[in-house]
Write a protein that holds these residues in place. Structure first.
Motif, PDB file in Angstrom:
ATOM      1  N   HIS A 103      -7.121 100.723  62.773  1.00 33.60           N
ATOM      2  CA  HIS A 103      -6.268 101.885  62.582  1.00 33.60           C
ATOM      3  C   HIS A 103      -6.437 102.434  61.169  1.00 33.60           C
ATOM      4  CE1 HIS A 103      -2.902 104.518  62.349  1.00 33.60           C
ATOM      5  NE2 HIS A 103      -2.525 104.248  63.581  1.00 33.60           N
ATOM      6  N   TYR A 104      -6.525 101.500  60.228  1.00 34.04           N
ATOM      7  CA  TYR A 104      -6.671 101.897  58.834  1.00 34.04           C
ATOM      8  C   TYR A 104      -7.948 102.686  58.619  1.00 34.04           C
ATOM      9  CZ  TYR A 104      -7.188 101.403  53.804  1.00 34.04           C
ATOM     10  OH  TYR A 104      -7.369 101.659  52.478  1.00 34.04           O
ATOM     11  N   GLU A 109      -7.718 106.105  60.072  1.00 40.77           N
ATOM     12  CA  GLU A 109      -6.879 107.008  59.338  1.00 40.77           C
ATOM     13  C   GLU A 109      -7.581 107.563  58.101  1.00 40.77           C
ATOM     14  OE1 GLU A 109      -3.494 107.254  56.353  1.00 40.77           O
ATOM     15  OE2 GLU A 109      -3.647 105.306  57.323  1.00 40.77           O
ATOM     16  N   ARG A 110      -8.522 106.802  57.592  1.00 40.57           N
ATOM     17  CA  ARG A 110      -9.279 107.305  56.449  1.00 40.57           C
ATOM     18  C   ARG A 110     -10.004 108.586  56.800  1.00 40.57           C
ATOM     19  NH1 ARG A 110     -11.289 104.928  51.441  1.00 40.57           N
ATOM     20  NH2 ARG A 110     -12.406 106.851  51.708  1.00 40.57           N
ATOM     21  N   LYS A 111     -10.354 108.713  58.033  1.00 42.94           N
ATOM     22  CA  LYS A 111     -11.039 109.943  58.447  1.00 42.94           C
ATOM     23  C   LYS A 111      -9.987 110.976  58.814  1.00 42.94           C
ATOM     24  CE  LYS A 111     -15.353 108.004  59.152  1.00 42.94           C
ATOM     25  NZ  LYS A 111     -15.454 107.532  57.768  1.00 42.94           N
ATOM     26  N   ALA A 112      -9.988 112.058  58.055  1.00 40.66           N
ATOM     27  CA  ALA A 112      -8.962 113.073  58.278  1.00 40.66           C
ATOM     28  C   ALA A 112      -9.025 113.639  59.688  1.00 40.66           C
ATOM     29  CB  ALA A 112      -9.131 114.191  57.258  1.00 40.66           C
ATOM     30  N   ILE A 113     -10.215 113.595  60.269  1.00 39.19           N
ATOM     31  CA  ILE A 113     -10.381 114.224  61.584  1.00 39.19           C
ATOM     32  C   ILE A 113      -9.538 113.507  62.640  1.00 39.19           C
ATOM     33  CG2 ILE A 113     -12.402 112.881  62.345  1.00 39.19           C
ATOM     34  CD1 ILE A 113     -12.158 116.663  62.697  1.00 39.19           C
ATOM     35  N   LEU A 153      -6.625 112.277  62.174  1.00 36.33           N
ATOM     36  CA  LEU A 153      -5.289 112.846  62.019  1.00 36.33           C
ATOM     37  C   LEU A 153      -5.208 114.179  62.751  1.00 36.33           C
ATOM     38  CD1 LEU A 153      -2.617 112.335  60.587  1.00 36.33           C
ATOM     39  CD2 LEU A 153      -3.526 113.462  58.584  1.00 36.33           C
ATOM     40  N   VAL A 154      -6.276 114.955  62.607  1.00 31.33           N
ATOM     41  CA  VAL A 154      -6.336 116.256  63.267  1.00 31.33           C
ATOM     42  C   VAL A 154      -6.196 116.092  64.777  1.00 31.33           C
ATOM     43  CG1 VAL A 154      -7.853 118.182  63.818  1.00 31.33           C
ATOM     44  CG2 VAL A 154      -7.713 117.318  61.481  1.00 31.33           C
ATOM     45  N   ALA A 204      -5.025 113.582  66.458  1.00 28.71           N
ATOM     46  CA  ALA A 204      -3.710 113.053  66.826  1.00 28.71           C
ATOM     47  C   ALA A 204      -2.671 114.170  66.840  1.00 28.71           C
ATOM     48  CB  ALA A 204      -3.296 111.961  65.851  1.00 28.71           C
ATOM     49  N   ILE A 205      -2.732 115.035  65.842  1.00 24.55           N
ATOM     50  CA  ILE A 205      -1.762 116.131  65.782  1.00 24.55           C
ATOM     51  C   ILE A 205      -1.925 117.037  66.999  1.00 24.55           C
ATOM     52  CG2 ILE A 205      -1.064 118.194  64.520  1.00 24.55           C
ATOM     53  CD1 ILE A 205      -1.818 116.693  61.937  1.00 24.55           C
ATOM     54  N   ARG A 216     -11.703 113.183  49.322  1.00 25.93           N
ATOM     55  CA  ARG A 216     -10.652 112.640  48.461  1.00 25.93           C
ATOM     56  C   ARG A 216     -11.054 111.309  47.820  1.00 25.93           C
ATOM     57  NH1 ARG A 216      -9.535 111.330  53.524  1.00 25.93           N
ATOM     58  NH2 ARG A 216      -8.785 109.240  53.981  1.00 25.93           N
ATOM     59  N   ILE A 273      -4.188 109.364  52.762  1.00 25.55           N
ATOM     60  CA  ILE A 273      -3.833 110.783  52.719  1.00 25.55           C
ATOM     61  C   ILE A 273      -2.323 110.880  52.543  1.00 25.55           C
ATOM     62  CG2 ILE A 273      -3.857 112.971  53.949  1.00 25.55           C
ATOM     63  CD1 ILE A 273      -6.191 111.995  55.573  1.00 25.55           C
ATOM     64  N   LEU A 299      -3.094 123.592  61.764  1.00 26.22           N
ATOM     65  CA  LEU A 299      -3.636 123.372  63.106  1.00 26.22           C
ATOM     66  C   LEU A 299      -2.803 124.022  64.193  1.00 26.22           C
ATOM     67  CD1 LEU A 299      -4.632 119.654  63.441  1.00 26.22           C
ATOM     68  CD2 LEU A 299      -5.901 121.621  64.242  1.00 26.22           C
ATOM     69  N   TRP A 316       5.921 112.574  62.986  1.00 26.85           N
ATOM     70  CA  TRP A 316       5.499 112.548  64.394  1.00 26.85           C
ATOM     71  C   TRP A 316       6.622 113.030  65.305  1.00 26.85           C
ATOM     72  CZ3 TRP A 316       0.674 112.826  65.184  1.00 26.85           C
ATOM     73  CH2 TRP A 316      -0.223 112.215  64.305  1.00 26.85           C
ATOM     74  N   THR A 323       6.510 116.817  65.110  1.00 28.11           N
ATOM     75  CA  THR A 323       5.312 117.326  65.780  1.00 28.11           C
ATOM     76  C   THR A 323       5.470 117.256  67.295  1.00 28.11           C
ATOM     77  OG1 THR A 323       4.040 116.487  63.927  1.00 28.11           O
ATOM     78  CG2 THR A 323       2.801 117.091  65.879  1.00 28.11           C
TER      79      THR A 323
END
Lengths: 56, 241, 547
Positions: free
Chosen positions: B5-6, B9-13, B15-16, B18-19, C214, C219, C231, C309, C312
């Motif tokens: 998971h860690y 999460e480092r990859k911003a994508i 997060l994208v 998931a949103i 970064r 983040i 988004l 979350w 969202t």
């Protein structure tokens, strides 16, 4: 396959509910996972250190 | 496992994604079933289409932002039904691209205003509302009666609506401009076609009292006089909220 | 602003502006008598003026070879100034239309000056002009500081800002000229919508690329909110804006949706514009600026993730509460109501988190008006989310819908929460950006704070009163069982509240003007200091003294 209104309504009511529960659980586990605590605390404090520019 | 998971999460994508996943579900679930809603909504077989002149009026209504102060949606509440008439049915706005239900009543609801007042009342009221209702805070629209309505491109308007599923016929599209002229010129030759194509219920008369080509006032009044009169399903149901 | 561009980048900017100018000319030519032609000329004019601005700076010296050692703050500064310009403009129009409801004759007998055309200028101007520019500027500021890296690009941040403001300009001029597609908070026509999509994609890519570069492993949560804002607003905007134009050279289009589908799409958009534009984005602001200004870490980082979350997820279901008792199927209404009530949990978690962060720093809240702006914003956020959930309950909505109560609720959120947190963030950023210790006049920040707070309270109380009275009058029956009041009776009863509302708005507007003056003087002080030091960028002593 014909999708009629009632099927969609039914799906909305059931899948939606499970989705909600699963998602809440995932978020809670992630947030309260012991190993993540340190990282969160570090992140919360990190923004307070001021630097004049980007890290190199 | 949460080491993974860690890393994710480092990859911003991530997060994208998931949103998007979390946020889209609500909208999809609510809106998708509405596209099959015609299976459950009562039908309105007597539904009459907006004439080209009424459509022009509707576009003027939108242009002037009338929908900011006037709703066109009577809710299923006793006082609203008594004040404004039978509550609004889904079928009544099925051809409205976009709908004009509104969200604020600085002025009264207009869903069933058609036929409530005379053309002359509307013409005077639009020119200066305070001549008729001294307490009114509605803007005056004196220029509507002076401006010619643009009717030369109405065929294109009907064509676009036809592409979106409004059942305008080829004859309606072909005669759009003539019908727009004719609806406000009852004694002209062009006036006959309106009833032929849109039904006897369509109002054919000189709305603003000025002869000649239709003004924006003609178009807007034609639209207002049609509101709530496209179908009789609500009246036929003999309403109890 | 252009001095940080290399000559190659300046050339690229010129080529791009030439292209935009051509598109403008093309539209102006083919538009003929259609209102779209005016927008063609407008685009042409803006592109030419911008190109002229680039040309005057074209032969400025090149920037230092390696720019990655400093943050890229030029677009942040420009965004803050633009936000304040839009604030003054849009709040002025807002107060004008408020006075029009007191006396409808307070205008010119011109089509453009009537209430129905001015009102969207106000709403678009404050939400997108003021709020949007503030969000873009602060997101650029925050993402650089929290990722410890310079923005990923030099032209694209400027393009985002320029393109976004062009969109806002197209929108508000369009309303005045009668170009309006009627969808609330999405009034601009198809071509402006398309342009915004291009700008927004550039914004998204820029943000993502900066995050990817970064230096911090994690983040920071403020970026999560900004990212959700970028988004989801894109998704909402594209879906709600789907429309069929009459032709490529005409402004008018017809929405793809009709009737009940359109109503649901519209309010799915409308409510989530509140959620992701006016809430998520500004929560991003809150989660950075409030801890920073209070010099205390956020009370619970975990809670901030949970509420992220929650917001969202829950918000997306809530839109249908705008359509209670309408022709929308009842199960959708019930769903909307349920989720709106559940939404209170993550909303209050955020508000509580902010207030708990201040616990132990109350002396700072007392002494520092900037921090007090943020504190009041958090309080109003808590109040208006509670009110929102309450109003989403069907029987309450039966009374409140269609009345001024809704307007009061919106302004409790917009003035009390959105504008207050923005002013707090701007007052915090301006001295940091222009290298000053404080704002030019901390006393004027204090004056602004009290004007804004008084204005908000007067406005909100006036609208609560008028809304509830209106709602009650409409449903009051007399002994004989008929409606007791005509519509005009209720209109007359509103008059005193409309006066109070317009006065409250005026207070808020004057506060904003005071803020503009203060920011202007701070920038001037910074320029004067730069001249004293010999008109070259100040050296960075922090680097020399370190280690």
């Amino acid at each position: 396959m014909t999708v009629d209104h009632n099927t969609l309504v039914y799906a909305a009511k059931t899948v939606g509910l499970f989705y909600l529960l699963a998602m809440s659980l995932a978020v809670l586990i992630y947030v309260f996972w012991p190993r993540n605590k340190q990282r969160f605390d570090a992140a919360a404090r990190a923004i307070l250190d001021d630097e004049d520019g980007p890290w190199r | 496992m949460f080491g993974l998971h860690y890393k994710l999460e480092r990859k911003a994508i991530t997060l994208v994604l998931a949103i998007i996943g979390v946020a889209s579900i609500g909208g999809i679930v609510e809106i998708a079933p509405l596209f099959t809603i015609d299976q459950t909504v009562e039908e309105a077989p007597d539904m009459r289409l907006l004439t080209p002149l009424e459509l022009t009026g509707r576009n003027i209504y939108i242009r002037e932002g009338c929908n900011a102060c006037h709703s066109q949606m009577i809710r299923t509440l006793r006082d609203e039904v008594e004040r404004y008439g039978p509550y609004s049915r889904a079928a009544e706005s099925q051809y409205d691209h976009p709908m004009l239900w509104g969200s604020k009543r600085t002025g009264p609801d207009l869903a069933r205003v058609g036929g409530k007042y005379s053309d002359a009342w509307h013409a005077a009221h639009l020119a200066n509302p305070r001549d008729l209702v001294p307490q009114s805070v509605m803007p005056a629209y004196p220029w509507l009666g002076r401006r010619q309505a643009r009717i030369d491109d109405l065929g294109r308007h009907l064509r676009a609506l036809q592409a979106l599923g409004v059942p305008y016929t080829e004859a309606m599209i072909e005669h759009a401009e003539a019908d727009a002229y004719g609806q406000a010129a009852p004694n002209s030759e062009r006036g006959w076609g309106v009833a032929e194509r849109y039904g006897e219920a369509a109002n054919v008369r000189d709305f603003d009292g000025q002869p000649g080509a239709p003004t924006e006032m003609d178009a807007l009044i034609a639209y207002l006089q049609m509101l709530g009169r496209q179908t009789a399903i609500a009246e036929a149901a003999g309403d109890a909220p | 602003m252009l001095s940080e561009l290399t000559s190659g980048q300046r050339q690229a900017a010129l080529i791009f502006l030439a292209l935009v100018a051509c598109v403008g000319l093309f539209v102006a030519g083919f538009g003929g008598a259609d209102p779209i032609a005016a927008h063609g000329w407008l685009v042409l004019g803006v592109a030419l003026i911008s190109a002229f601005a680039v040309l005057t700076r074209f032969h400025d010296p090149e920037p230092v070879a390696d720019r990655s050692g400093s943050y890229y703050d030029a677009p942040v500064k420009a965004g803050i100034i633009l936000a304040m310009v839009w604030a003054v403009l849009a709040m002025f129009v807002g107060d004008w239309v408020a006075w029009l409801l007191v006396d409808p004759e307070l205008t010119f007998s011109e089509p453009w000056a009537s209430f129905g055309r001015l009102r969207p200028v106000h709403t678009t101007g404050v939400i997108f002009g003021f709020g949007g520019n503030a969000l873009i500027a602060t997101s650029f500021y925050v993402v650089q500081r929290t990722c410890r890296v310079r923005l990923a690009g030099h032209l694209s941040p400027l393009f985002v800002l320029w393109g976004y403001n062009l969109f806002c300009l197209l929108a508000v001029t369009g309303y005045l000229w009668g170009i309006n597609q009627s969808k609330e908070y999405a009034e601009p026509e198809w071509y402006a919508d398309l342009w915004l999509v291009i700008v927004w994609v550039a914004y998204f890519v820029l943000y993502l690329r900066t995050l990817a570069r970064r230096k911090e492993p994690h983040i920071y949560v403020a970026n999560w909110y900004y990212l959700a804002f970028i988004l989801v607003v894109a998704v909402l905007h594209i879906v709600n804006g789907l429309a069929l134009p009459l032709s490529w050279a005409q402004a008018k289009s017809y929405s793809l949706f009709s009737g009940v589908q359109d109503a649901m799409t519209q309010w799915w958009y409308g409510h989530n514009a509140v959620a992701f534009f006016l809430t998520a984005g500004f929560l991003g602001m809150l989660y950075y600026y409030l801890p920073k200004r209070a010099e205390r870490p956020i009370y619970s980082y975990r809670l901030s993730i949970i509420s992220f979350w929650g917001i969202t997820f829950f918000y997306m279901w809530a839109g249908s509460h705008h359509l209670h008792y309408t022709a929308l199927p009842q199960w959708v209404q019930t769903l909307g109501m349920t989720f709106s009530v559940m939404l209170l949990v993550p909303s209050w978690a955020s508000a509580g988190n902010a207030l708990m962060t201040l616990n132990g720093a109350w002396h700072k809240v007392r002494d520092d008006a900037t921090l007090r702006f943020m504190f009041v914003a958090a309080v109003f956020y808590g109040l208006s989310t509670f009110e929102g959930s309450f109003m989403a309950i069907r029987p309450v909505n039966a009374l409140s819908h269609y009345t001024d109560w809704t307007v009061g609720h919106v302004h409790a959120g917009a003035l009390g929460w959105v504008a207050m947190i923005t002013f707090g963030a701007i007052y915090a950023s301006v001295p940091w950006l222009w290298k000053q210790k404080t704002m030019w006049s901390p006393r004027l920040v204090e004056v602004h704070f009290w004007l804004a707070l008084a204005g908000t309270l007067i406005y909100v109380f006036a609208m609560w009163n008028s809304g509830i009275i209106q709602g009650l009058m409409w449903r009051t029956y007399n002994e004989s069982g008929t409606l007791a009041y005509s519509f005009v009776d209720s209109l007359e009863a509103m008059h005193p509240y409309y006066i109070a509302r317009a006065v409250g708005g005026l207070f808020f507007l004057v506060g904003t003007l005071v803020g503009c003056y203060n920011i202007w003087m701070t920038i001037r002080a910074s320029r004067a200091a730069a001249v004293l030091e010999g008109d070259h960028p100040a050296p960075r002593p922090a680097l020399e003294t370190g280690s």
